[in-house]
Design a protein around this motif. Structure first.
Motif, PDB file in Angstrom:
ATOM      1  N   VAL A 121       0.817  -1.219   0.000  1.00  0.00           N
ATOM      2  CA  VAL A 121       0.000   0.000   0.000  1.00  0.00           C
ATOM      3  C   VAL A 121       0.852   1.272   0.000  1.00  0.00           C
ATOM      4  O   VAL A 121       0.337   2.371  -0.179  1.00  0.00           O
ATOM      5  CB  VAL A 121      -0.957   0.021   1.219  1.00  0.00           C
ATOM      6  N   VAL A 122       2.161   1.124   0.211  1.00  0.00           N
ATOM      7  CA  VAL A 122       3.100   2.244   0.163  1.00  0.00           C
ATOM      8  C   VAL A 122       4.146   1.906  -0.893  1.00  0.00           C
ATOM      9  O   VAL A 122       4.850   0.909  -0.761  1.00  0.00           O
ATOM     10  CB  VAL A 122       3.775   2.492   1.522  1.00  0.00           C
ATOM     11  N   SER A 123       4.237   2.709  -1.940  1.00  0.00           N
ATOM     12  CA  SER A 123       5.224   2.464  -2.986  1.00  0.00           C
ATOM     13  C   SER A 123       6.611   2.877  -2.507  1.00  0.00           C
ATOM     14  O   SER A 123       6.762   3.553  -1.488  1.00  0.00           O
ATOM     15  CB  SER A 123       4.867   3.250  -4.251  1.00  0.00           C
ATOM     16  N   GLN A 124       7.632   2.494  -3.273  1.00  0.00           N
ATOM     17  CA  GLN A 124       8.994   2.865  -2.906  1.00  0.00           C
ATOM     18  C   GLN A 124       9.170   4.382  -2.929  1.00  0.00           C
ATOM     19  O   GLN A 124       9.822   4.944  -2.047  1.00  0.00           O
ATOM     20  CB  GLN A 124       9.982   2.205  -3.867  1.00  0.00           C
ATOM     21  N   ASP A 125       8.591   5.058  -3.930  1.00  0.00           N
ATOM     22  CA  ASP A 125       8.696   6.516  -3.996  1.00  0.00           C
ATOM     23  C   ASP A 125       8.045   7.171  -2.782  1.00  0.00           C
ATOM     24  O   ASP A 125       8.579   8.126  -2.212  1.00  0.00           O
ATOM     25  CB  ASP A 125       8.036   7.042  -5.271  1.00  0.00           C
ATOM     26  N   LYS A 126       6.891   6.664  -2.388  1.00  0.00           N
ATOM     27  CA  LYS A 126       6.209   7.224  -1.216  1.00  0.00           C
ATOM     28  C   LYS A 126       6.988   6.923   0.058  1.00  0.00           C
ATOM     29  O   LYS A 126       7.042   7.761   0.973  1.00  0.00           O
ATOM     30  CB  LYS A 126       4.789   6.674  -1.129  1.00  0.00           C
ATOM     31  N   ALA A 127       7.584   5.741   0.126  1.00  0.00           N
ATOM     32  CA  ALA A 127       8.384   5.394   1.304  1.00  0.00           C
ATOM     33  C   ALA A 127       9.555   6.357   1.443  1.00  0.00           C
ATOM     34  O   ALA A 127       9.905   6.782   2.555  1.00  0.00           O
ATOM     35  CB  ALA A 127       8.887   3.957   1.191  1.00  0.00           C
ATOM     36  N   ARG A 128      10.164   6.730   0.316  1.00  0.00           N
ATOM     37  CA  ARG A 128      11.287   7.678   0.362  1.00  0.00           C
ATOM     38  C   ARG A 128      10.802   9.040   0.866  1.00  0.00           C
ATOM     39  O   ARG A 128      11.468   9.682   1.693  1.00  0.00           O
ATOM     40  CB  ARG A 128      11.909   7.805  -1.027  1.00  0.00           C
TER      41      ARG A 128
END
Length: 423
Positions: A121-128
């Motif tokens: 539910v959290v993409s890598q870009d959003k995690a960054r």
């Protein structure tokens, strides 16, 4: 079999389980790649794209977990860190590899972010974006551990509803959302620092390509950039829709470039600062003969940059220019009167009269048009209603091009014809 990050053992042969899991993933991907999406239903394409988005986040979660514990790879291979090994063995650019290793370390600090990645539910870009926001909060002396935990929870929740760019905006003010009284002033100071930083980093550069074009590179503040993009979109979108109605297609970046040119060309020069006591004015130098020829050239400004006579005549319709007309011995015959735009009241009258672009094959509304002198200003044409028609920027450029001839029809419209070339 579970790949949960709380599992730290695989039994007697962990390599076998990892290999089997990877082989299953590879086999499934090969089966999907063997099919042709052109024959899929739209519902199948939507379902696949949605599930791949989730799978990519889960794949990133697994990769980041491994990178977070990949110090032994560096020890075994002699690399400085895992990113060095990735550069050498996987041919991943060093900057990209370091960014991934850095993100892996950041995600390992925040359990909710790691769980969001693992759940897809959290993409890598959003995690960054989230971890960068949380790291700033952690370094903020005014923020407590409770503030940090609540910010993480809120940002992970926002990540399910916002894009990464939208999440970045929320992340900058998340503390003010948690406790407005404590953090609004701090947010204002942070924004002020950001704006001052933007001013220091602002620049404009241009480079002549030698082919009639100039590349422009600039950096401005976010506020200015968004305002400019909104302005250009407002000019480009109607042209896009008008072109599509006529079955034509043009790249949107080209339309934005044309819109930018229109902003520059139609800027009110009376609003500019004065140089040497005069408003900013462009001088165009050309001979009498070239002024009247389709294929003549003119010198733009005082540095000898060349433009066509047709372009000079077109510019004279829309800008404050001083045409410096030269005789046969290059003596100045006429340091002409400054060419003026049609007065606002004349524009309003033209819009009432013409309604839209007067090219026969165009229906661009009057709001998108420019006033054109039927008898060119450079040839003594007057800036009055009888000598002017409204043309959209594209047709205004066309009417000044030597490749086109035109006639005015009885109803006032302009009919273009392409000139035939004789060898």
């Amino acid at each position: 079999m579970s790949l949960g990050r709380d599992i730290d053992h695989w039994g007697t042969n962990p390599g076998d389980a990892i290999d089997a899991a990877l082989q299953a993933i590879e086999t499934a991907l090969q089966e999907l790649l063997a099919t042709d999406p052109a024959y899929w239903r739209a519902s199948q394409k939507k379902d696949l794209l949605a599930r791949l988005e989730k799978l990519q986040a889960q794949q990133a979660a697994l990769k980041l977990r491994v990178l977070a514990t990949a110090g032994d790879i560096a020890e075994e291979t002699g690399a400085k860190d895992a990113s060095g090994w990735m550069r050498t063995e996987l041919l991943v650019d060093k900057g990209v590899a370091r960014s991934q290793v850095k993100l892996a370390a950041a995600v390992s600090k925040y359990e909710l972010v790691a769980d969001g990645l693992a759940e897809g539910v959290v993409s890598q870009d959003k995690a960054r974006v989230i971890t960068q926001a949380l790291d700033k909060i952690e370094a903020d002396p005014a923020a407590s551990a409770e503030d940090l935990a609540l910010a993480e929870k809120l940002l992970v929740d926002y990540a399910t509803r916002l894009t990464a760019n939208e999440l970045k905006i929320v992340g900058r003010r998340i503390l003010a959302e948690i406790d407005p009284e404590r953090f609004e002033q701090a947010e204002a100071k942070a924004l002020q620092r950001e704006e001052e930083h933007a001013q220091r980093r602002t620049f404009f550069q241009s480079r002549d390509n030698g082919d009639g074009t100039i590349d422009i590179q600039a950096r401005v503040s976010r506020a200015v950039g968004m305002r400019l993009r909104t302005l250009l979109d407002s000019l480009a979108q109607p042209r896009k829709l008008s072109a599509e109605d006529k079955g034509r297609k043009a790249p949107y970046d080209r339309l934005l470039g044309q819109a930018f040119a229109r902003v520059v060309e139609t800027y009110d020069v009376d609003q500019l600062p004065r140089h040497g006591g005069h408003a900013t004015t462009m001088f165009i130098t050309m001979s009498v003969e070239d002024l009247r020829k389709d294929l003549g050239t003119a010198a733009l400004g005082f540095d000898g940059e060349r433009i066509t006579a047709a372009e000079a005549r077109r510019m004279a319709c829309n800008a404050d220019l001083v045409p410096v007309v030269l005789g046969t011995d290059s003596e100045v015959l006429d340091l002409g009167r400054t060419a003026r735009l049609a007065y606002p009241v004349q524009h309003r009258a033209l819009r009432l009269r013409d309604k839209c672009c007067q090219a026969e094959d165009c229906d661009a509304p009057a709001a998108w048009t420019e006033a054109h002198h039927l008898k060119p200003w450079a040839e003594g044409g007057r800036t009055d209603l009888a000598n002017m028609v409204l043309l959209c920027p594209s047709d205004h450029r066309r009417i000044h091009e030597p490749n086109y001839a035109y006639e005015r029809l009885p109803d006032g419209r302009i009919r273009f014809t392409r000139r035939t070339r004789t060898s």
